[in-house]
Design a protein around this motif. Structure first.
Motif, PDB file in Angstrom:
ATOM      1  N   ASP A 222       0.836  -1.197   0.000  1.00  0.00           N
ATOM      2  CA  ASP A 222       0.000   0.000   0.000  1.00  0.00           C
ATOM      3  C   ASP A 222       0.874   1.251   0.000  1.00  0.00           C
ATOM      4  O   ASP A 222       0.523   2.262  -0.612  1.00  0.00           O
ATOM      5  CB  ASP A 222      -0.919   0.000   1.229  1.00  0.00           C
ATOM      6  CG  ASP A 222      -1.856  -1.191   1.225  1.00  0.00           C
ATOM      7  OD1 ASP A 222      -2.760  -1.222   0.376  1.00  0.00           O
ATOM      8  OD2 ASP A 222      -1.664  -2.098   2.050  1.00  0.00           O
ATOM      9  N   ARG A 223       1.985   1.191   0.718  1.00  0.00           N
ATOM     10  CA  ARG A 223       2.953   2.292   0.740  1.00  0.00           C
ATOM     11  C   ARG A 223       4.346   1.703   0.574  1.00  0.00           C
ATOM     12  O   ARG A 223       4.715   0.752   1.282  1.00  0.00           O
ATOM     13  CB  ARG A 223       2.889   3.074   2.068  1.00  0.00           C
ATOM     14  CG  ARG A 223       1.554   3.708   2.374  1.00  0.00           C
ATOM     15  CD  ARG A 223       1.233   4.850   1.431  1.00  0.00           C
ATOM     16  NE  ARG A 223       2.143   5.964   1.531  1.00  0.00           N
ATOM     17  CZ  ARG A 223       1.946   7.030   2.322  1.00  0.00           C
ATOM     18  NH1 ARG A 223       0.871   7.089   3.096  1.00  0.00           N
ATOM     19  NH2 ARG A 223       2.806   8.035   2.341  1.00  0.00           N
ATOM     20  N   ALA A 224       5.115   2.258  -0.359  1.00  0.00           N
ATOM     21  CA  ALA A 224       6.494   1.818  -0.573  1.00  0.00           C
ATOM     22  C   ALA A 224       7.427   2.958  -0.196  1.00  0.00           C
ATOM     23  O   ALA A 224       7.378   4.038  -0.802  1.00  0.00           O
ATOM     24  CB  ALA A 224       6.719   1.405  -2.021  1.00  0.00           C
ATOM     25  N   LEU A 225       8.253   2.734   0.827  1.00  0.00           N
ATOM     26  CA  LEU A 225       9.195   3.749   1.294  1.00  0.00           C
ATOM     27  C   LEU A 225      10.590   3.430   0.767  1.00  0.00           C
ATOM     28  O   LEU A 225      10.998   2.264   0.707  1.00  0.00           O
ATOM     29  CB  LEU A 225       9.231   3.792   2.822  1.00  0.00           C
ATOM     30  CG  LEU A 225       7.896   3.958   3.553  1.00  0.00           C
ATOM     31  CD1 LEU A 225       8.143   4.056   5.057  1.00  0.00           C
ATOM     32  CD2 LEU A 225       7.132   5.173   3.053  1.00  0.00           C
ATOM     33  N   LEU A 226      11.316   4.472   0.409  1.00  0.00           N
ATOM     34  CA  LEU A 226      12.698   4.344  -0.030  1.00  0.00           C
ATOM     35  C   LEU A 226      13.526   5.266   0.857  1.00  0.00           C
ATOM     36  O   LEU A 226      13.345   6.485   0.839  1.00  0.00           O
ATOM     37  CB  LEU A 226      12.830   4.741  -1.503  1.00  0.00           C
ATOM     38  CG  LEU A 226      14.197   4.565  -2.162  1.00  0.00           C
ATOM     39  CD1 LEU A 226      14.651   3.107  -2.106  1.00  0.00           C
ATOM     40  CD2 LEU A 226      14.150   5.050  -3.609  1.00  0.00           C
ATOM     41  N   VAL A 227      14.393   4.683   1.667  1.00  0.00           N
ATOM     42  CA  VAL A 227      15.159   5.457   2.659  1.00  0.00           C
ATOM     43  C   VAL A 227      16.489   5.892   2.048  1.00  0.00           C
ATOM     44  O   VAL A 227      17.244   5.073   1.513  1.00  0.00           O
ATOM     45  CB  VAL A 227      15.410   4.632   3.936  1.00  0.00           C
ATOM     46  CG1 VAL A 227      16.165   5.458   4.967  1.00  0.00           C
ATOM     47  CG2 VAL A 227      14.081   4.145   4.517  1.00  0.00           C
ATOM     48  N   THR A 228      16.773   7.180   2.139  1.00  0.00           N
ATOM     49  CA  THR A 228      18.044   7.707   1.659  1.00  0.00           C
ATOM     50  C   THR A 228      18.640   8.628   2.707  1.00  0.00           C
ATOM     51  O   THR A 228      17.947   9.092   3.609  1.00  0.00           O
ATOM     52  CB  THR A 228      17.867   8.478   0.333  1.00  0.00           C
ATOM     53  OG1 THR A 228      19.144   8.842  -0.178  1.00  0.00           O
ATOM     54  CG2 THR A 228      17.035   9.744   0.533  1.00  0.00           C
ATOM     55  N   THR A 229      19.916   8.861   2.590  1.00  0.00           N
ATOM     56  CA  THR A 229      20.588   9.876   3.390  1.00  0.00           C
ATOM     57  C   THR A 229      20.887  11.066   2.483  1.00  0.00           C
ATOM     58  O   THR A 229      20.954  10.913   1.259  1.00  0.00           O
ATOM     59  CB  THR A 229      21.889   9.324   4.001  1.00  0.00           C
ATOM     60  OG1 THR A 229      22.638   8.641   2.977  1.00  0.00           O
ATOM     61  CG2 THR A 229      21.570   8.335   5.111  1.00  0.00           C
ATOM     62  N   PRO A 230      21.067  12.266   3.042  1.00  0.00           N
ATOM     63  CA  PRO A 230      21.229  13.457   2.207  1.00  0.00           C
ATOM     64  C   PRO A 230      22.646  13.639   1.683  1.00  0.00           C
ATOM     65  O   PRO A 230      23.315  14.641   1.993  1.00  0.00           O
ATOM     66  CB  PRO A 230      20.810  14.587   3.151  1.00  0.00           C
ATOM     67  CG  PRO A 230      21.165  14.092   4.506  1.00  0.00           C
ATOM     68  CD  PRO A 230      20.950  12.608   4.474  1.00  0.00           C
ATOM     69  N   ASP A 231      23.116  12.668   0.928  1.00  0.00           N
ATOM     70  CA  ASP A 231      24.434  12.772   0.306  1.00  0.00           C
ATOM     71  C   ASP A 231      24.320  12.338  -1.145  1.00  0.00           C
ATOM     72  O   ASP A 231      23.376  11.653  -1.533  1.00  0.00           O
ATOM     73  CB  ASP A 231      25.466  11.917   1.060  1.00  0.00           C
ATOM     74  CG  ASP A 231      25.078  10.452   1.116  1.00  0.00           C
ATOM     75  OD1 ASP A 231      25.354   9.740   0.138  1.00  0.00           O
ATOM     76  OD2 ASP A 231      24.471  10.023   2.125  1.00  0.00           O
ATOM     77  N   VAL A 232      25.294  12.728  -1.946  1.00  0.00           N
ATOM     78  CA  VAL A 232      25.221  12.529  -3.391  1.00  0.00           C
ATOM     79  C   VAL A 232      25.087  11.059  -3.760  1.00  0.00           C
ATOM     80  O   VAL A 232      24.246  10.678  -4.585  1.00  0.00           O
ATOM     81  CB  VAL A 232      26.460  13.140  -4.077  1.00  0.00           C
ATOM     82  CG1 VAL A 232      26.492  12.764  -5.560  1.00  0.00           C
ATOM     83  CG2 VAL A 232      26.451  14.655  -3.923  1.00  0.00           C
ATOM     84  N   VAL A 233      25.889  10.201  -3.148  1.00  0.00           N
ATOM     85  CA  VAL A 233      25.877   8.781  -3.504  1.00  0.00           C
ATOM     86  C   VAL A 233      24.521   8.145  -3.203  1.00  0.00           C
ATOM     87  O   VAL A 233      23.966   7.407  -4.033  1.00  0.00           O
ATOM     88  CB  VAL A 233      27.003   8.031  -2.773  1.00  0.00           C
ATOM     89  CG1 VAL A 233      26.915   6.535  -3.043  1.00  0.00           C
ATOM     90  CG2 VAL A 233      28.367   8.562  -3.203  1.00  0.00           C
ATOM     91  N   ALA A 234      23.986   8.409  -2.026  1.00  0.00           N
ATOM     92  CA  ALA A 234      22.697   7.815  -1.647  1.00  0.00           C
ATOM     93  C   ALA A 234      21.561   8.344  -2.502  1.00  0.00           C
ATOM     94  O   ALA A 234      20.668   7.585  -2.909  1.00  0.00           O
ATOM     95  CB  ALA A 234      22.418   8.069  -0.170  1.00  0.00           C
ATOM     96  N   VAL A 235      21.561   9.649  -2.774  1.00  0.00           N
ATOM     97  CA  VAL A 235      20.482  10.221  -3.590  1.00  0.00           C
ATOM     98  C   VAL A 235      20.540   9.681  -5.014  1.00  0.00           C
ATOM     99  O   VAL A 235      19.513   9.395  -5.630  1.00  0.00           O
ATOM    100  CB  VAL A 235      20.544  11.758  -3.564  1.00  0.00           C
ATOM    101  CG1 VAL A 235      19.515  12.350  -4.528  1.00  0.00           C
ATOM    102  CG2 VAL A 235      20.278  12.274  -2.148  1.00  0.00           C
TER     103      VAL A 235
END
Length: 416
Positions: free
Chosen positions: A284-297
């Motif tokens: 129903d909800r799909a979350l994608l967790v990232t950190t605020p850095d270039v590689v993760a984004v």
């Protein structure tokens, strides 16, 4: 009383053929056809939410329905709406397919090209079965009041972004608010929920992979009941065994869990396999967790594009969660939203590993202090996603304070 029949047919020519024959059946009341598996489940859920009596007695599923394969769709309907009889329409009338259809929960099979007599006979028999089941269990009884739990998947843009911590705390928040909650480790090769929660276990998700009929008892045997009340379905201790969990098995497992828990949180890890892809597609909800850095984004953008190419999930149907957020970082959530083309959760998770280190090292993440800013934000995220059940007057009484503060924390930072 007329028999309500809901056709689920993706092919335009097949729709005309089936609806024409259904309209000729005695005492039949065909309803507007649905064109794919998602629309079928949504329609049945909406009708069940109004009243169980609103559900059709018979659903006719065409073999070319999509995107979920017909047999797996039949299983999900049988699990979530057990008094609805399903008929499979197929060009393959072999004994093998007939047995498979019955195993998946179908009540009948009709061969193509359609025959009026055969269709009429099957519809009548299945309708009588449906009416009998409802009479036996009691129309409107508690067994049919639910329309299936909420499934939330949590994936990492890359390894180390905090997807597992996020999944655990979302599940803990839902369970603490009074919702029956299952936490699933679908990071099959490297899943580590057991280590985070200091759990020694024998059973895992692999034990359900080869089972075609996941009954409540079978599911209960595979689930580990944690001290917090969470139902844990864990990744195998031997990572190579994770290959046994196919996308088909994953669909069966998620459907079984959805039918028995109000909230199902699934940690899919950072590597996409068939099982994880099936879970993300069904969520129903799909979350994608990232950190605020270039590689993760960049990893988040890559994942979103891959999901879209594989027709697992569209970017606008995905929610990015920003972990380890700080006002000092150059990459802020609005920029991440523009780069990925997704929605971004209003609740950002602050960068404060010192709060986490002792409980992570001890494998007691469930004992994270209530005053922790990370916990408050994650439980706030659970509130934002609608996973927590907030009792009337709870906010005034000061309960679930973390949900209240966490849900507005990022909005305040934006305003500041």
């Amino acid at each position: 009383m007329p028999t309500r029949i809901l056709p689920a047919v993706g092919d335009a020519d097949a729709v005309r053929s089936i609806t024409t024959l259904l309209s000729q059946l005695p005492d039949a009341e065909p309803v507007a056809p649905v064109v794919d598996s998602t629309q079928l489940i949504d329609t049945l859920a909406r009708l069940a939410a109004e009243s169980v009596d609103e559900l059709p007695e018979v659903v006719v599923v065409h073999e070319r329905i999509g995107p979920v394969p017909a047999l797996e769709l039949i299983r999900e309907v049988a699990l979530r709406f057990p008094a609805v009889g399903v008929i499979l329409v197929t060009s393959d009338a072999s004994p093998g397919l007939f047995q498979a259809a019955m195993d998946y929960g179908a009540r009948g099979l009709v061969a193509l090209p359609l025959s009026y007599e055969e269709l009429a006979s099957r519809v009548q028999a299945v309708a009588q079965w449906s009416v009998g089941v409802r009479r036996h269990l009691g129309a409107g009884g508690d067994v049919f009041t639910g329309v299936g739990g909420t499934v939330v998947t949590v994936s990492g843009a890359k390894g180390g972004t905090g997807a597992t911590l996020t999944a655990i705390q979302l599940a803990l928040a839902a369970q603490a608010s009074g919702r029956s909650t299952a936490l699933v480790d679908m990071d099959l090769q490297t899943g580590d929920i057991a280590s985070y929660l200091d759990v020694q276990f024998r059973r895992s998700v692999v034990d359900l992979a080869a089972i075609t009929d996941i009954s409540p008892r079978v599911l209960a045997d595979a689930v580990f009941r944690h001290d917090t009340g969470l139902a844990l379905l864990l990744a195998p201790a031997e990572g190579e065994r994770g290959e046994d969990v196919t996308d088909r098995a994953a669909r069966q497992i998620v459907s079984a869990l959805r039918s028995r828990y109000e909230v199902v949180v699934i940690d899919c890890g950072a590597q996409l396999g068939g099982a994880g892809a099936a879970a993300v597609e069904m969520a129903d909800r799909a979350l994608l967790v990232t950190t605020p850095d270039v590689v993760a984004v960049r990893g988040a953008k890559r994942a979103v594009r891959m999901w879209d190419r594989l027709q697992i999930r569209k970017a606008e149907e995905t929610t990015v969660v920003v972990n380890r957020h700080s006002r000092a970082t150059e990459i802020q959530p609005p920029l991440i939203q523009r780069i990925t083309g997704t929605a971004v959760a209003a609740t950002a998770i602050p960068a404060n590993f010192k709060e986490l280190q002792s409980v992570v090292d001890a494998g007691r993440i469930h004992e994270l202090e209530n005053k922790s800013s990370v916990k408050q934000a994650l439980w706030g995220l659970a509130g934002e996603l609608g996973l927590v059940k907030v009792p009337e007057g709870a906010q005034k009484a000061g309960r679930l304070r973390g949900v209240d503060r966490g849900a507005v924390s990022f909005r305040r930072r934006k305003e500041g």
